[in-house]
Scaffold this motif. Structure first.
Motif, PDB file in Angstrom:
ATOM      1  N   ARG A 142      56.574   5.172  34.789  1.00 45.49           N
ATOM      2  CA  ARG A 142      57.240   6.577  35.597  1.00 45.49           C
ATOM      3  C   ARG A 142      56.603   7.910  35.190  1.00 45.49           C
ATOM      4  O   ARG A 142      56.612   8.700  35.979  1.00 45.49           O
ATOM      5  CB  ARG A 142      58.696   6.685  34.592  1.00 45.49           C
ATOM      6  N   LYS A 178      56.241   4.364  42.857  1.00 44.89           N
ATOM      7  CA  LYS A 178      56.809   3.101  42.897  1.00 44.89           C
ATOM      8  C   LYS A 178      56.513   2.450  44.521  1.00 44.89           C
ATOM      9  O   LYS A 178      56.308   1.474  44.817  1.00 44.89           O
ATOM     10  CB  LYS A 178      58.295   2.854  42.434  1.00 44.89           C
ATOM     11  N   ASP A 225      66.259   0.433  31.164  1.00 46.14           N
ATOM     12  CA  ASP A 225      65.919   1.496  32.320  1.00 46.14           C
ATOM     13  C   ASP A 225      66.213   0.601  33.762  1.00 46.14           C
ATOM     14  O   ASP A 225      65.694   1.052  34.622  1.00 46.14           O
ATOM     15  CB  ASP A 225      64.596   1.804  32.233  1.00 46.14           C
ATOM     16  N   THR A 226      66.765  -0.739  33.627  1.00 47.12           N
ATOM     17  CA  THR A 226      66.740  -1.479  34.637  1.00 47.12           C
ATOM     18  C   THR A 226      67.698  -1.030  35.821  1.00 47.12           C
ATOM     19  O   THR A 226      66.937  -0.888  37.137  1.00 47.12           O
ATOM     20  CB  THR A 226      67.470  -2.937  34.186  1.00 47.12           C
ATOM     21  N   GLN A 227      68.736  -0.486  35.737  1.00 48.02           N
ATOM     22  CA  GLN A 227      69.556   0.119  36.721  1.00 48.02           C
ATOM     23  C   GLN A 227      68.965   1.150  37.490  1.00 48.02           C
ATOM     24  O   GLN A 227      68.632   1.339  38.795  1.00 48.02           O
ATOM     25  CB  GLN A 227      70.965   0.607  36.184  1.00 48.02           C
ATOM     26  N   ALA A 228      68.413   2.087  36.667  1.00 43.44           N
ATOM     27  CA  ALA A 228      67.586   3.403  37.112  1.00 43.44           C
ATOM     28  C   ALA A 228      66.441   2.821  37.970  1.00 43.44           C
ATOM     29  O   ALA A 228      66.297   3.435  38.985  1.00 43.44           O
ATOM     30  CB  ALA A 228      67.218   4.358  36.066  1.00 43.44           C
ATOM     31  N   ALA A 229      65.740   1.879  37.696  1.00 50.32           N
ATOM     32  CA  ALA A 229      64.300   1.525  37.951  1.00 50.32           C
ATOM     33  C   ALA A 229      64.679   0.764  39.248  1.00 50.32           C
ATOM     34  O   ALA A 229      64.168   1.001  40.445  1.00 50.32           O
ATOM     35  CB  ALA A 229      63.604   0.670  36.982  1.00 50.32           C
ATOM     36  N   ASP A 251      67.242   1.077  41.206  1.00 49.44           N
ATOM     37  CA  ASP A 251      67.954   2.089  42.182  1.00 49.44           C
ATOM     38  C   ASP A 251      66.501   2.904  42.732  1.00 49.44           C
ATOM     39  O   ASP A 251      66.670   3.226  44.038  1.00 49.44           O
ATOM     40  CB  ASP A 251      68.738   3.178  41.516  1.00 49.44           C
ATOM     41  N   GLU A 252      65.577   3.200  42.060  1.00 55.25           N
ATOM     42  CA  GLU A 252      64.423   3.622  42.563  1.00 55.25           C
ATOM     43  C   GLU A 252      63.725   2.968  43.484  1.00 55.25           C
ATOM     44  O   GLU A 252      62.848   3.285  44.257  1.00 55.25           O
ATOM     45  CB  GLU A 252      63.541   4.428  41.455  1.00 55.25           C
ATOM     46  N   LYS A 269      64.885  -0.120  45.290  1.00 56.10           N
ATOM     47  CA  LYS A 269      65.226  -1.202  46.167  1.00 56.10           C
ATOM     48  C   LYS A 269      65.082  -0.647  47.482  1.00 56.10           C
ATOM     49  O   LYS A 269      65.096  -1.673  48.485  1.00 56.10           O
ATOM     50  CB  LYS A 269      66.611  -0.889  45.884  1.00 56.10           C
ATOM     51  N   ALA A 311      72.050  -5.510  41.784  1.00 56.49           N
ATOM     52  CA  ALA A 311      71.605  -3.897  41.619  1.00 56.49           C
ATOM     53  C   ALA A 311      70.965  -3.551  42.722  1.00 56.49           C
ATOM     54  O   ALA A 311      70.923  -2.624  42.973  1.00 56.49           O
ATOM     55  CB  ALA A 311      71.068  -3.638  40.519  1.00 56.49           C
ATOM     56  N   SER A 312      70.162  -4.698  43.421  1.00 56.54           N
ATOM     57  CA  SER A 312      69.139  -4.024  44.390  1.00 56.54           C
ATOM     58  C   SER A 312      69.761  -4.287  45.832  1.00 56.54           C
ATOM     59  O   SER A 312      69.483  -3.785  46.794  1.00 56.54           O
ATOM     60  CB  SER A 312      67.997  -5.125  44.417  1.00 56.54           C
TER      61      SER A 312
END
Length: 273
Positions: free
Chosen positions: A37, A58, A76-80, A82-83, A85, A109-110
């Motif tokens: 990041r 990314k 950090d899974t959800q935020a990552a 989201d960035e 997908k 999530a994706s």
């Protein structure tokens, strides 16, 4: 043939795997992209050390990647995702190294029917001696699982397990090297306390652990059989083992692994709601 492999996250485990993949020539450095990041210093180190591509972007890392390795923190899974997908594709093989994050959560999530394999290697991958467990998510094909297996076989042994068992792998072999480092540290300290120079104690313990692991691997005998063979009644080894038993060290080791597994399951709880 894998034309592009991307790491999303570039910590110590990612570096261990990268070194192993390159040393065993699974892929060449110019086909690997490392991403994080914001840690430019870390990416500069990886670029200088391994001559791979690096980026904070990314989209650039993920574009046309055949294999994407998720190596960021579980928190950090959800935020990552989201960035990422908008740049992920259903035909990519996603390998998640994250403890406690189910494949179903990554898919949900994706919003994409991603092919996700969970993998639990350890840092011995850097020298080709990892013990890795892998588990396939619902959308993973036999060919993709085989590709993941081949990837991790370049850095050690691979055991295919059910996803429900991956937390056990995390506590047993994922964290396993640390337990041996703990033992080595204690043995070295014992030698120093008894008057052996620190450097000599470290060398003796290192070779002892190396020899014992090779013997266990090559002799065809169980750990129990080898222990019985060396711990003769009335001898020095038996005196030491008796002390370990009095201190309930066997139970402590079992509980050590258990608590690591419990922690892995606790980490998965927020992603299973």
């Amino acid at each position: 043939m894998v034309e592009k492999l991307a790491f999303i996250g570039s910590g110590e485990l990612a570096e261990s795997l990268l070194k192993g993949f390159l040393d065993k020539k699974f892929i060449s450095a110019d086909h690997v992209w490392m991403n994080n990041r914001s840690n430019t210093e870390r990416l500069t180190h990886l670029e200088n050390e391994f001559h791979v591509h690096t980026t904070h972007d990314k989209k650039i890392a993920l574009q046309d990647a055949d294999i994407v390795i998720f190596a960021f923190r579980p928190a950090d899974t959800q935020a990552a995702i989201d960035e990422m997908k908008a740049f992920l594709r259903p035909n990519q093989l996603i390998i998640s190294l994250m403890v406690g994050v189910p494949t179903a959560f990554i898919q949900s999530a994706s919003g994409i029917d991603l092919s996700v394999v969970r993998a639990m290697p350890n840092t011995s991958a850097s020298i080709g001696l990892s013990a890795t467990g892998i588990a396939a998510g619902a959308a993973v094909s036999d060919a993709q699982l085989e590709l993941a297996k081949q990837l991790f076989e370049t850095v050690g042994t691979v055991t295919i397990v059910k996803e429900s068992e991956i937390d056990v792998i995390a506590g047993l072999s994922g964290s396993g090297p640390a337990y041996l480092y703990y033992l080595a540290q204690a043995m070295q300290e014992a030698g120093v306390r008894e008057g052996i120079p620190e450097e000599s104690a470290a060398q003796l313990v290192l070779q002892t652990l190396l020899g014992a692991s090779h013997l266990l691997n090559q002799s065809g005998k169980s750990a129990s059989d080898l222990l019985k063979a060396v711990a003769t009644p009335g001898g020095t080894t038996q005196a030491g083992i008796d002390t370990l038993n009095k201190q309930s060290v066997n139970d402590a080791v079992i509980d050590c692994v258990h608590q690591a597994i419990v922690r892995a399951k606790e980490m998965s709880a927020p992603f299973s709601k």
